[in-house]
Design a protein around this motif. Structure first.
Motif, mmCIF file in Angstrom:
data_model
loop_
_atom_site.group_PDB
_atom_site.id
_atom_site.type_symbol
_atom_site.label_atom_id
_atom_site.label_comp_id
_atom_site.label_asym_id
_atom_site.label_seq_id
_atom_site.Cartn_x
_atom_site.Cartn_y
_atom_site.Cartn_z
ATOM 1 N N GLY A 46 0.766 -8.931 -1.512
ATOM 2 C CA GLY A 46 -0.486 -8.187 -1.440
ATOM 3 C C GLY A 46 -0.292 -6.686 -1.386
ATOM 4 O O GLY A 46 -1.023 -5.982 -0.681
ATOM 5 N N SER B 193 -7.815 -9.972 -4.157
ATOM 6 C CA SER B 193 -6.532 -10.530 -4.607
ATOM 7 C C SER B 193 -6.679 -11.805 -5.431
ATOM 8 O O SER B 193 -6.067 -11.933 -6.505
ATOM 9 N N TYR C 241 -7.575 -8.241 0.573
ATOM 10 C CA TYR C 241 -6.896 -9.518 0.786
ATOM 11 C C TYR C 241 -7.864 -10.693 0.684
ATOM 12 O O TYR C 241 -7.552 -11.728 0.075
ATOM 13 N N ASP D 107 0.597 -11.325 -6.844
ATOM 14 C CA ASP D 107 0.995 -10.272 -5.909
ATOM 15 C C ASP D 107 1.422 -10.956 -4.616
ATOM 16 O O ASP D 107 0.629 -11.114 -3.690
#
Length: 455
Positions: free
Chosen positions: A318, A304, A300, A315
């Motif tokens: 996530g 990401s 995260y 996304d």
């Protein structure tokens, strides 16, 4: 939103399902699976409350997060009963429906909701239904190939549910993003959360956290089920402590980030899933949870943004960090555990876990039992094939979705696109410069978060 766009497709779908159940459906002849009902209810709560509320972090998409989870879930559980049942038709070419088939349909639904998380807020209802329709057919086929043909052991569905759902959804997201024209400032701002929406999302987290042992253990019995419950319990606990620590370490102000706490605290349940029923020992389950917490939070905080900026794969929730990477990690763990599994360690449970290792167990035209190394090889094969199938079919599905109507960029992440909203809601009371809702001007509330909040 028109009648042609929503009402007619939904009614037509339900009519087709009605006919299929009339032709193929019947009650299961056995009733000894009723003892699974309490765990089935746990999983049912996870699907409709856990997943639904976990996705309410978007500040103006709460109705859609919970509502579309209910809508899509209600469709998928029916479609999954049929798709999975077609692989197990009885002598009369009927699908026998019992408690076992119900919880398997719920587990299948989880894969679609995971995929939904990757594209949350950027699709129409029609696109979600089409994606779910295709995905469950692929999911059922891949699961049958993996569990029945390859005889892969995946007690908690980390390979066939979590990894599959995550990478299918990411592939869909990649194609849809490439076909997308522009990105309005409105949509970007609505990807944020606020204090209230984050608090609601934590409801989903807590429900998932509490019931995850049932998800990993429901298809098991005896000592296998007991080990799965204990291993999942410990992995979740150690993952949570690690997630809090890593969140503070990787956050710029050395404070806890709600994104990490909402999601990474659950990664232990995914990471231990494929090996949940194995003899990990309590210390092993705790190690798995620690590693899962580290990997998920790092995903995260660091991965990401890079994946979206360099590969062009948005996304929203996530899912790569909560379901994708921990699912792959779990698959690799299952390979290692299969390689060292022996009769001395498991006694008769060995053949319940790995039926293909049983003497005289027939696979295709071979009756020779597998060795531990061969079983490990098939575990790896199941993981690789699942990832390949998920990505390829996800890309194809994404292309098909681009042929259908999607919300305009300025209507993304907004409940007002599909829902009648209360006149006193923040949609109608807050102001946002240059944007008009219900014929009024709006600007961002001071309580809105400054950064996107993925799940």
């Amino acid at each position: 939103m028109s009648t042609k766009e929503v009402v007619l497709p939904l009614m037509l779908i339900q009519l087709v399902l009605l006919i299929l159940f009339g032709v193929f459906g019947k009650y299961a002849s056995k009733s000894d699976d009723i003892d699974k009902y309490p765990m089935f209810q746990d999983v049912h709560v996870m699907i409709f409350i856990g997943f639904g509320y976990l996705m309410t972090f978007l500040k103006r998409y709460g109705f859609s997060s919970v509502g579309f989870t209910l809508l899509l879930g209600a469709f998928i559980i029916q479609w999954a009963l049929l798709c999975q049942g077609f692989f197990e038709l009885n002598a009369d070419n009927k699908i026998e429906i019992g408690i076992e088939s119900l919880y398997k349909a719920d587990i299948a639904t989880a894969s679609v909701l995971i995929s939904m998380g990757a594209i949350l807020g950027r699709t129409s209802i029609t696109q979600l239904i089409v994606m779910g329709f295709i995905e469950i057919m692929v999911f059922s086929t891949n699961s049958y190939l993996g569990t029945k043909i390859f005889q892969v052991a995946d007690a908690g569905g980390s390979i066939f549910v979590h990894a599959f759902g995550a990478y299918f959804g990411l592939a869909v997201s990649y194609v849809m993003n490439r076909k997308k024209e522009g990105n309005s400032e409105t949509a970007v701002s609505l990807q944020e959360s606020n204090y209230t929406s984050d608090l609601f999302a934590m409801i989903g987290t807590v429900f998932l956290w509490l019931y995850w042992p049932s998800f990993n253990a429901i298809e098991l019995s005896g000592d296998e089920q007991r080990r799965a419950i204990i291993n999942t319990y410990l992995a979740l606990a150690s993952c949570t402590l690690t997630a809090f620590a890593m969140s503070s370490l990787l956050s710029p102000e050395r404070k806890f980030d709600m994104v990490h706490i909402q999601n990474s605290t659950l990664a232990g349940g995914v990471a231990v899933g494929a090996a949940a029923n194995l003899v990990l020992l309590p210390v092993g389950a705790i190690v798995v949870g620690i590693l899962a917490g580290f990997v998920s939070v790092y995903g995260y905080a660091r991965l990401s943004p890079r994946i979206e900026n360099t590969l062009g794969v948005p996304d929203t929730c996530g899912v790569h960090n909560l379901h994708g990477m921990p699912g792959v990690f779990s698959g690799i763990l299952s390979v290692l555990m299969a390689a060292i599994a022996s009769e001395n360690q498991y006694a008769n449970d060995l053949f319940n876990i790995y039926p293909a290792r049983m003497p005289n167990f027939k696979i295709s035209n071979s009756t020779a039992p597998r060795s531990s190394g061969e079983q490990a090889g098939y575990q790896a094969l199941g993981l690789v094939v699942t990832l390949a199938v998920a990505i390829v079919t996800g890309l194809i599905t994404g292309f098909l979705l681009t042929l259908t109507k999607a919300p305009s960029a300025h209507l993304e992440y907004d409940d007002a696109t599909y829902w009648e909203l209360p006149k006193n809601s923040h949609h109608t009371n807050e102001t946002k410069t240059g944007i008009h809702y219900d014929n009024a001007s709006f600007e961002v509330s001071a309580t809105d978060s400054a950064t996107p909040k993925p799940i």
